[in-house]
Design a protein around this motif. Structure first.
Motif, PDB file in Angstrom:
ATOM      1  N   ALA A 207       0.832  -1.206   0.000  1.00 16.41           N
ATOM      2  CA  ALA A 207       0.000   0.000   0.000  1.00 16.41           C
ATOM      3  C   ALA A 207       0.868   1.257   0.000  1.00 16.41           C
ATOM      4  CB  ALA A 207      -0.925  -0.006   1.214  1.00 16.41           C
ATOM      5  N   GLN A 208       1.939   1.253   0.767  1.00 17.99           N
ATOM      6  CA  GLN A 208       2.816   2.410   0.827  1.00 17.99           C
ATOM      7  C   GLN A 208       3.572   2.615  -0.482  1.00 17.99           C
ATOM      8  OE1 GLN A 208       5.176   1.587   4.305  1.00 17.99           O
ATOM      9  NE2 GLN A 208       3.492   2.039   5.718  1.00 17.99           N
ATOM     10  N   LEU A 209       4.003   1.521  -1.114  1.00 24.83           N
ATOM     11  CA  LEU A 209       4.673   1.631  -2.412  1.00 24.83           C
ATOM     12  C   LEU A 209       3.739   2.240  -3.452  1.00 24.83           C
ATOM     13  CD1 LEU A 209       6.524  -1.795  -2.512  1.00 24.83           C
ATOM     14  CD2 LEU A 209       7.622   0.459  -2.444  1.00 24.83           C
ATOM     15  N   ALA A 210       2.496   1.776  -3.472  1.00 25.70           N
ATOM     16  CA  ALA A 210       1.521   2.309  -4.431  1.00 25.70           C
ATOM     17  C   ALA A 210       1.243   3.784  -4.159  1.00 25.70           C
ATOM     18  CB  ALA A 210       0.230   1.494  -4.366  1.00 25.70           C
ATOM     19  N   GLU A 211       1.155   4.147  -2.890  1.00 27.83           N
ATOM     20  CA  GLU A 211       0.876   5.535  -2.534  1.00 27.83           C
ATOM     21  C   GLU A 211       2.044   6.444  -2.899  1.00 27.83           C
ATOM     22  OE1 GLU A 211      -1.541   8.603  -0.532  1.00 27.83           O
ATOM     23  OE2 GLU A 211      -1.740   6.909  -1.898  1.00 27.83           O
ATOM     24  N   ALA A 212       3.263   5.999  -2.633  1.00 37.74           N
ATOM     25  CA  ALA A 212       4.426   6.812  -2.997  1.00 37.74           C
ATOM     26  C   ALA A 212       4.496   7.025  -4.502  1.00 37.74           C
ATOM     27  CB  ALA A 212       5.710   6.149  -2.493  1.00 37.74           C
ATOM     28  N   ALA A 213       4.212   5.981  -5.287  1.00 40.37           N
ATOM     29  CA  ALA A 213       4.211   6.118  -6.746  1.00 40.37           C
ATOM     30  C   ALA A 213       3.179   7.148  -7.183  1.00 40.37           C
ATOM     31  CB  ALA A 213       3.936   4.760  -7.393  1.00 40.37           C
ATOM     32  N   ARG A 214       1.994   7.084  -6.587  1.00 39.78           N
ATOM     33  CA  ARG A 214       0.941   8.050  -6.932  1.00 39.78           C
ATOM     34  C   ARG A 214       1.365   9.473  -6.606  1.00 39.78           C
ATOM     35  NH1 ARG A 214      -2.726  11.083  -4.680  1.00 39.78           N
ATOM     36  NH2 ARG A 214      -2.193  10.429  -2.552  1.00 39.78           N
ATOM     37  N   LEU A 215       1.984   9.646  -5.448  1.00 40.89           N
ATOM     38  CA  LEU A 215       2.415  10.980  -5.036  1.00 40.89           C
ATOM     39  C   LEU A 215       3.469  11.540  -5.984  1.00 40.89           C
ATOM     40  CD1 LEU A 215       2.631  10.370  -1.181  1.00 40.89           C
ATOM     41  CD2 LEU A 215       0.984  11.853  -2.353  1.00 40.89           C
ATOM     42  N   VAL A 216       4.366  10.684  -6.472  1.00 33.25           N
ATOM     43  CA  VAL A 216       5.383  11.132  -7.427  1.00 33.25           C
ATOM     44  C   VAL A 216       4.729  11.549  -8.734  1.00 33.25           C
ATOM     45  CG1 VAL A 216       7.341  10.403  -8.834  1.00 33.25           C
ATOM     46  CG2 VAL A 216       7.249   9.785  -6.407  1.00 33.25           C
ATOM     47  N   VAL A 217       3.837  10.717  -9.262  1.00 28.47           N
ATOM     48  CA  VAL A 217       3.197  11.011 -10.546  1.00 28.47           C
ATOM     49  C   VAL A 217       2.370  12.290 -10.459  1.00 28.47           C
ATOM     50  CG1 VAL A 217       1.517  10.165 -12.232  1.00 28.47           C
ATOM     51  CG2 VAL A 217       3.228   8.616 -11.296  1.00 28.47           C
ATOM     52  N   ASP A 218       1.753  12.534  -9.315  1.00 26.33           N
ATOM     53  CA  ASP A 218       0.962  13.757  -9.130  1.00 26.33           C
ATOM     54  C   ASP A 218       1.815  15.017  -9.281  1.00 26.33           C
ATOM     55  OD1 ASP A 218      -1.372  12.397  -8.742  1.00 26.33           O
ATOM     56  OD2 ASP A 218      -1.424  12.662  -6.560  1.00 26.33           O
ATOM     57  N   ALA A 322       3.973  17.757  14.869  1.00 23.71           N
ATOM     58  CA  ALA A 322       3.072  16.866  14.142  1.00 23.71           C
ATOM     59  C   ALA A 322       3.786  16.308  12.913  1.00 23.71           C
ATOM     60  CB  ALA A 322       1.816  17.626  13.717  1.00 23.71           C
ATOM     61  N   PRO A 323       3.593  15.023  12.598  1.00 23.77           N
ATOM     62  CA  PRO A 323       4.243  14.434  11.423  1.00 23.77           C
ATOM     63  C   PRO A 323       3.821  15.138  10.141  1.00 23.77           C
ATOM     64  CG  PRO A 323       3.377  12.715  12.860  1.00 23.77           C
ATOM     65  CD  PRO A 323       2.842  14.015  13.373  1.00 23.77           C
ATOM     66  N   ALA A 324       4.792  15.449   9.293  1.00 28.00           N
ATOM     67  CA  ALA A 324       4.518  16.065   7.995  1.00 28.00           C
ATOM     68  C   ALA A 324       4.352  14.950   6.969  1.00 28.00           C
ATOM     69  CB  ALA A 324       5.663  16.999   7.607  1.00 28.00           C
ATOM     70  N   ARG A 325       3.103  14.653   6.632  1.00 27.00           N
ATOM     71  CA  ARG A 325       2.814  13.542   5.728  1.00 27.00           C
ATOM     72  C   ARG A 325       1.941  14.031   4.580  1.00 27.00           C
ATOM     73  NH1 ARG A 325      -0.129   8.875   8.264  1.00 27.00           N
ATOM     74  NH2 ARG A 325       0.637   7.831   6.393  1.00 27.00           N
ATOM     75  N   LEU A 326       2.189  13.492   3.387  1.00 26.42           N
ATOM     76  CA  LEU A 326       1.374  13.817   2.216  1.00 26.42           C
ATOM     77  C   LEU A 326       0.236  12.823   2.035  1.00 26.42           C
ATOM     78  CD1 LEU A 326       4.262  14.554  -0.330  1.00 26.42           C
ATOM     79  CD2 LEU A 326       2.889  16.222   0.938  1.00 26.42           C
ATOM     80  N   SER A 327       0.282  11.723   2.734  1.00 30.35           N
ATOM     81  CA  SER A 327      -0.679  10.645   2.549  1.00 30.35           C
ATOM     82  C   SER A 327      -1.629  10.553   3.732  1.00 30.35           C
ATOM     83  CB  SER A 327       0.057   9.314   2.383  1.00 30.35           C
ATOM     84  OG  SER A 327      -0.834   8.221   2.460  1.00 30.35           O
TER      85      SER A 327
END
Length: 343
Positions: A207-218, A322-327
């Motif tokens: 799930a994290q790998l898929a999310e990181a890929a999405r964040l990069v493509v965005d 607070a954690p700085a997260r994009l997801s």
């Protein structure tokens, strides 16, 4: 009082000469009954590069950059470095920290994701090293997974754009982005995140790998088709591992008429041996045989944003920020998981 006395970078380690290759591989595979001939086969990957893995020098470069960034931003923590499988060994580093009077350590593993090999194994190695030092061994806390931090995602997006730009214009238009990560056994993947997780069949890791890929493509200039693939499988054929393999997927894409691929090693923080051999040698050779274009994006390495991320992550702990997260994916610890459990 400061909550921590020191910062520790923990990495995998690697040989720095031909005479170190087999002893290093014996450390990595100890207790797994790997035949000597298999070690020799894997050793050939290192011998192609003079027996030198890039990973130790990459750690030195990262440590130098972190030292400067800490000083520039007022982070007053001494910095140490220990490896799991080759010098400087983690146990030796913790012993030195104990001698130096260090009691509480904030540690960062060179892995952005959550699974047994990238989180739990680090915890176990730390506890073994601490047990050797006795009751007054330094306490070690691991920094959280950072796959969705802007300092990790941003450099990957920048490097992906550069790789796309390196393709001929006629190939770039129809290129496919393949985000590549180290494969692991499916049973290990399913358990990542701990009992009661809801991350899907590939666990927190997938799930994290898929999310990181999405964040990069965005963050790219336009939308490209993309998917997650895997590399560096090392288990027996009878054991299911995460798929598809990057080479197998390229064969399928070539048959579908895809003109080129850009492989993004988003499962890694630096261009170490598995990137240099599995992607720069094997996967590139596969693309050449298939007659399709091929470019490989750089990993974050010592990109300034990645270095700054380390400082920001340290401040999350030292200043309780607070954690700085994009997801919005749940953190594994929120699901009772062990692989990302904070100690």
């Amino acid at each position: 009082m400061r909550p921590y006395d020191a910062f520790l970078l923990i990495s995998f380690g690697g040989p720095e000469g031909e005479d170190e290759v087999i002893p290093f591989l014996e450390n990595v595979t100890r207790g797994r009954n790997i035949p000597r001939e298999r070690l020799a086969e894997v050793g050939e990957h290192y011998f192609l590069f003079g027996g030198v893995s890039p990973i130790n020098q990459q750690c030195r470069d990262l440590l130098a950059a972190i030292t400067t960034d800490f000083a520039d931003n007022g982070v007053d923590l001494p910095i140490y470095w220990g490896n799991r499988f080759w010098a400087p060994m983690l146990a030796d580093t913790l012993a030195q920290m104990k001698k130096d009077g260090v009691r509480r350590v904030l540690a960062m593993p060179t892995s952005a994701y959550c699974n047994w090999s990238s989180r739990t194994a680090y915890h176990e190695d730390i506890e073994r090293a601490r047990a050797e030092l006795g009751d007054d061994a330094p306490e070690v806390e691991l920094i959280r997974p950072f796959y969705d931090h802007a300092g990790f995602v941003g450099p990957l997006a920048e490097h992906t754009r550069a790789a796309l730009d390196a393709l001929p214009a006629d190939q770039r238009e129809g290129a496919r982005l393949l985000f590549s990560a180290h494969s692991i056994p499916t049973a290990m993947a399913e358990s990542s995140g701990g009992p009661g997780h809801d991350f899907g069949p590939e666990g927190a890791y997938g799930a994290q790998l898929a999310e990181a890929a999405r964040l990069v493509v965005d963050r790219l200039d336009r939308e490209y088709p993309f998917e997650v693939v895997y590399q560096s499988r090392s288990g027996p054929p009878s054991q299911p591992w995460l798929e598809p393999d990057v080479n197998d997927r390229m064969e399928e894409l070539a048959a579908e008429g895809v003109p080129a691929v850009v492989v993004v090693p988003h499962g890694f923080v630096s261009d170490h041996m598995e990137v240099k051999f599995d992607l720069d040698v094997e996967a590139r050779d596969t693309a050449a045989k298939l007659g399709i274009g091929y470019e490989r994006a750089l990993s974050p390495g010592t990109h300034p944003a990645f270095v700054s991320m380390v400082t920001e992550l340290v401040r999350e702990y030292t200043e309780r920020a607070a954690p700085a997260r994009l997801s919005s994916l749940p953190a594994c610890a929120e699901r009772g998981g062990v692989c990302c459990k904070q100690r």
